[in-house]
Design a protein around this motif. Structure first.
Motif, mmCIF file in Angstrom:
data_model
loop_
_atom_site.group_PDB
_atom_site.id
_atom_site.type_symbol
_atom_site.label_atom_id
_atom_site.label_comp_id
_atom_site.label_asym_id
_atom_site.label_seq_id
_atom_site.Cartn_x
_atom_site.Cartn_y
_atom_site.Cartn_z
ATOM 1 N N CYS A 155 -4.179 -6.542 -7.713
ATOM 2 C CA CYS A 155 -3.472 -7.619 -8.004
ATOM 3 C C CYS A 155 -2.750 -8.186 -6.779
ATOM 4 O O CYS A 155 -1.795 -9.030 -6.638
ATOM 5 C CB CYS A 155 -2.289 -7.156 -8.991
ATOM 6 N N GLY A 156 -2.886 -7.384 -5.471
ATOM 7 C CA GLY A 156 -2.334 -7.822 -4.387
ATOM 8 C C GLY A 156 -0.908 -7.074 -3.851
ATOM 9 O O GLY A 156 -0.297 -7.512 -3.007
ATOM 10 N N TYR A 157 -0.306 -6.349 -4.686
ATOM 11 C CA TYR A 157 1.046 -5.782 -4.709
ATOM 12 C C TYR A 157 1.028 -5.060 -3.484
ATOM 13 O O TYR A 157 0.130 -4.200 -3.091
ATOM 14 C CB TYR A 157 1.424 -4.834 -6.031
ATOM 15 N N THR A 158 2.008 -5.202 -2.511
ATOM 16 C CA THR A 158 2.044 -4.794 -1.150
ATOM 17 C C THR A 158 3.216 -3.710 -0.769
ATOM 18 O O THR A 158 4.358 -4.298 -1.413
ATOM 19 C CB THR A 158 1.913 -5.630 -0.014
ATOM 20 N N GLU A 159 3.263 -2.627 -0.430
ATOM 21 C CA GLU A 159 4.222 -2.009 -0.018
ATOM 22 C C GLU A 159 4.221 -1.552 1.667
ATOM 23 O O GLU A 159 3.136 -1.325 2.005
ATOM 24 C CB GLU A 159 4.182 -0.454 -0.675
ATOM 25 N N PHE A 160 5.207 -1.719 2.234
ATOM 26 C CA PHE A 160 5.379 -1.614 3.495
ATOM 27 C C PHE A 160 5.814 -0.163 4.140
ATOM 28 O O PHE A 160 6.854 0.335 3.248
ATOM 29 C CB PHE A 160 6.291 -2.751 4.216
ATOM 30 N N TYR A 161 5.440 0.677 4.967
ATOM 31 C CA TYR A 161 5.897 1.751 5.460
ATOM 32 C C TYR A 161 6.304 1.692 7.083
ATOM 33 O O TYR A 161 5.257 1.344 7.838
ATOM 34 C CB TYR A 161 4.857 2.578 5.135
ATOM 35 N N ALA A 162 7.545 2.028 7.182
ATOM 36 C CA ALA A 162 7.738 2.247 8.783
ATOM 37 C C ALA A 162 7.024 3.214 9.321
ATOM 38 O O ALA A 162 7.016 4.275 8.887
ATOM 39 C CB ALA A 162 9.224 2.118 8.862
ATOM 40 N N GLU A 163 6.324 2.797 10.386
ATOM 41 C CA GLU A 163 5.440 4.193 11.062
ATOM 42 C C GLU A 163 6.346 5.262 11.762
ATOM 43 O O GLU A 163 6.198 6.272 11.715
ATOM 44 C CB GLU A 163 4.530 3.752 12.089
ATOM 45 N N ASN A 164 7.539 4.801 12.311
ATOM 46 C CA ASN A 164 8.400 5.509 13.202
ATOM 47 C C ASN A 164 9.502 5.917 12.451
ATOM 48 O O ASN A 164 10.687 6.137 13.111
ATOM 49 C CB ASN A 164 8.324 4.989 14.578
#
Ligand SMILES: [Zn+2]
Length: 85
Positions: A60-69
């Motif tokens: 469906c294209g749902y996106t989650e962002f994660y901070a790498e640091n």
């Protein structure tokens, strides 16, 4: 990281994608040490920054962002670093 889409329950997740774009630079967040009351002649505030990784649902294209640091950002937060403006 996202194993299953929270929106459509698909398990077809594309993980750990680099987030790019913006004005010639990948997007990032940063925290910075606030100015002390009496700023010394040479003042180099401590700071931490992080780029992002994204997981995208292939159904469906749902996106989650994660901070790498995120660990360094959090250590900075504990030391009083603030969101940079
Ligand atoms: Zn989905």
């Amino acid at each position: 990281m996202m194993k299953q889409c929270p929106k459509c329950n698909s398990d077809e997740i594309i993980s750990q994608l680099s987030v790019r774009g913006g004005e010639g630079h990948p997007s990032y967040v940063s925290v910075i040490e606030p100015d002390p009351e009496k700023k010394p002649f040479v003042w180099i505030p401590k700071s931490e920054q992080s780029h992002f990784r994204a997981d995208v649902c292939g159904a469906c294209g749902y996106t989650e962002f994660y901070a790498e640091n995120y660990k360094a950002l959090n250590e900075g937060r504990k030391k009083g670093l603030e969101a940079s403006r």
